[in-house]
Design an enzyme around this catalytic site. Structure first.
Site, PDB file in Angstrom:
ATOM      1  CB  CYS A   1      -0.914   0.000   1.216  1.00 45.71           C
ATOM      2  SG  CYS A   1      -1.989   1.449   1.287  1.00 45.71           S
TER       3      CYS A   1
ATOM      4  N   GLY B   1      -5.189  -6.231 -11.421  1.00 43.36           N
ATOM      5  CA  GLY B   1      -5.882  -5.328 -10.513  1.00 43.36           C
ATOM      6  C   GLY B   1      -6.780  -4.379 -11.272  1.00 43.36           C
ATOM      7  NE  ARG B   2      -3.825   0.653 -11.412  1.00 39.46           N
ATOM      8  CZ  ARG B   2      -3.070   1.450 -12.150  1.00 39.46           C
ATOM      9  NH1 ARG B   2      -3.495   2.666 -12.442  1.00 39.46           N
ATOM     10  NH2 ARG B   2      -1.891   1.052 -12.588  1.00 39.46           N
TER      11      ARG B   2
ATOM     12  CG  ASP C   1       1.476  -0.525 -16.418  1.00 39.94           C
ATOM     13  OD1 ASP C   1       0.674  -0.004 -15.624  1.00 39.94           O
ATOM     14  OD2 ASP C   1       2.535   0.020 -16.766  1.00 39.94           O
TER      15      ASP C   1
END
Length: 377
Positions: free
Chosen positions: A108, A234-235, A212
């Protein structure tokens, strides 16, 4: 590409793709959607759970550790800064059969966490990291323990190679590396070469790459270029849970489904909101929780800013249905909509406790206020 099955302790993950824990995102409803699109293949990790909140049986935390009966293996991510509390949390998971796999978060980059010595600042204190890993592995027994981390604090204070060796020495089963420093936050470009270097440094255990991966082809390319053993997404799956179906198709060499039309996207949106309502046992709360997903699902489609606002303030499933029925639902998947999504901003300075960088081997003590309910890394 020819793949060696990814082993996380006794669990075979094939294809070797993992849903990254994201606070407020990878709850049971979102994991359900991703698993449905993948046909149950892959590994889907819970959103991050703080060890102190788990040990104290915080009501919200106890809801977050709920797994659907079809989730196998049950993967839970823990975040903690105190070895003793981490050990207690892990033993609680084992004693009460709450999960089949434990992942530890050291990635984090949020300032309110790093300024207390937590998150991606913690691995700089090598002996503290070792103590946490030792307690977790000892408490886990037969359950595999993995960890997720970043390259380090910044380019002058890289920690990932030392942290990797410590992890191997302490019995960690696998490591996931986000190819960014804390200073990069989510900006810039992920350093896949660092993933390759970590794989070379710790050949004893699987190394997973993160950063990415916006498409299934990106995941394949990462593994080819770095030699890593799996890809953590993830994103890239925000507003696109069907990405896991694409990942399975690419890794298994089957034909990929056509990119969804807006009609198909809105059907997924509706199911997502409904699952949240069921999970929270409150339709209004579920639809309100869904609001943050609207911009991700509708990225690139021609629906207008006013309609996006209206969708993002809906408070019931009927209201969502009515608004989505007004859209031009036959629109094809927009060109460029597969690209970056979610947070992309970077920052140049990491806020740390006073004197944090003075001695990397100092057995630091990090206070409970570093265990904030925040995301991932």
């Amino acid at each position: 590409m020819t793949l060696t099955p990814l082993q996380i302790g006794p669990h075979t993950v094939q294809p070797p793709v993992v849903l990254a824990p994201m606070a407020g995102i990878t709850n049971a409803p979102f994991r359900t959607l991703c698993r449905e699109f993948s046909g149950g293949k892959g590994l889907f990790v819970s959103e991050m759970i703080t060890t102190r909140a788990l040990v104290e049986r915080d009501a919200k935390t106890m809801r977050l550790i709920h797994f659907d009966g079809s989730e196998k293996p049950r993967s839970i991510q823990l975040y903690g800064v105190d070895p003793g509390t981490v050990g207690k949390a892990v033993r609680m998971i084992v004693d009460e059969d709450l999960a089949d796999h434990i992942d530890l978060n050291f990635g984090c980059p949020v300032p309110k966490v790093t300024r207390k010595g937590g998150g991606s600042a913690l691995p700089y204190k090598r002996n503290l990291l070792r103590a946490i890993l030792r307690e977790a592995v000892a408490g886990a027994g037969e359950l595999p323990v993995t960890m997720k981390m970043r390259k380090g604090i910044d380019d002058d204070h890289l920690t990932y190679l030392d942290a990797g060796r410590i992890a191997v020495e302490e019995g960690v089963t696998a490591i996931a590396l986000h190819g960014r420093t804390a200073a990069q936050h989510y900006g810039g470009t992920a350093d896949w070469e660092a993933i390759a270097r970590l794989k070379e440094a710790v050949p004893e255990i699987p190394v997973l790459g993160n950063g990415d991966i916006w498409s299934a082809d990106d995941a394949v390319r990462m593994m080819r270029e770095t030699g890593c053993d799996g890809a953590v997404v993830g994103r890239g799956c925000l507003g696109r849970p069907w990405l896991f179906g694409d990942l399975v198709a690419v890794f298994e060499g089957t034909g990929r489904a056509a990119a969804p039309t807006l009609r198909e996207v809105t059907a997924v949106m509706r199911r997502h909101a409904e699952l949240l309502a069921e999970w929270l046992e409150d339709e209004e709360r579920g639809v309100i929780d869904f609001r943050k997903h609207v911009a991700w699902y509708t990225k690139g489609f021609s629906i207008g800013s006013e309609m996006r606002k209206r969708l993002a303030i809906a408070s019931s499933l009927d209201e969502l249905d009515a608004l989505m029925s007004e859209l031009e639902l036959d629109q094809k998947w927009p060109v460029g909509a597969d690209g970056p999504r979610g947070r992309t901003s970077g920052r140049n300075r990491v806020v740390l406790p006073d004197g944090w960088l003075a001695d990397p081997y100092d057995r630091a003590v990090v206070g409970a206020d570093a265990e904030l309910d925040t995301s991932g890394g």
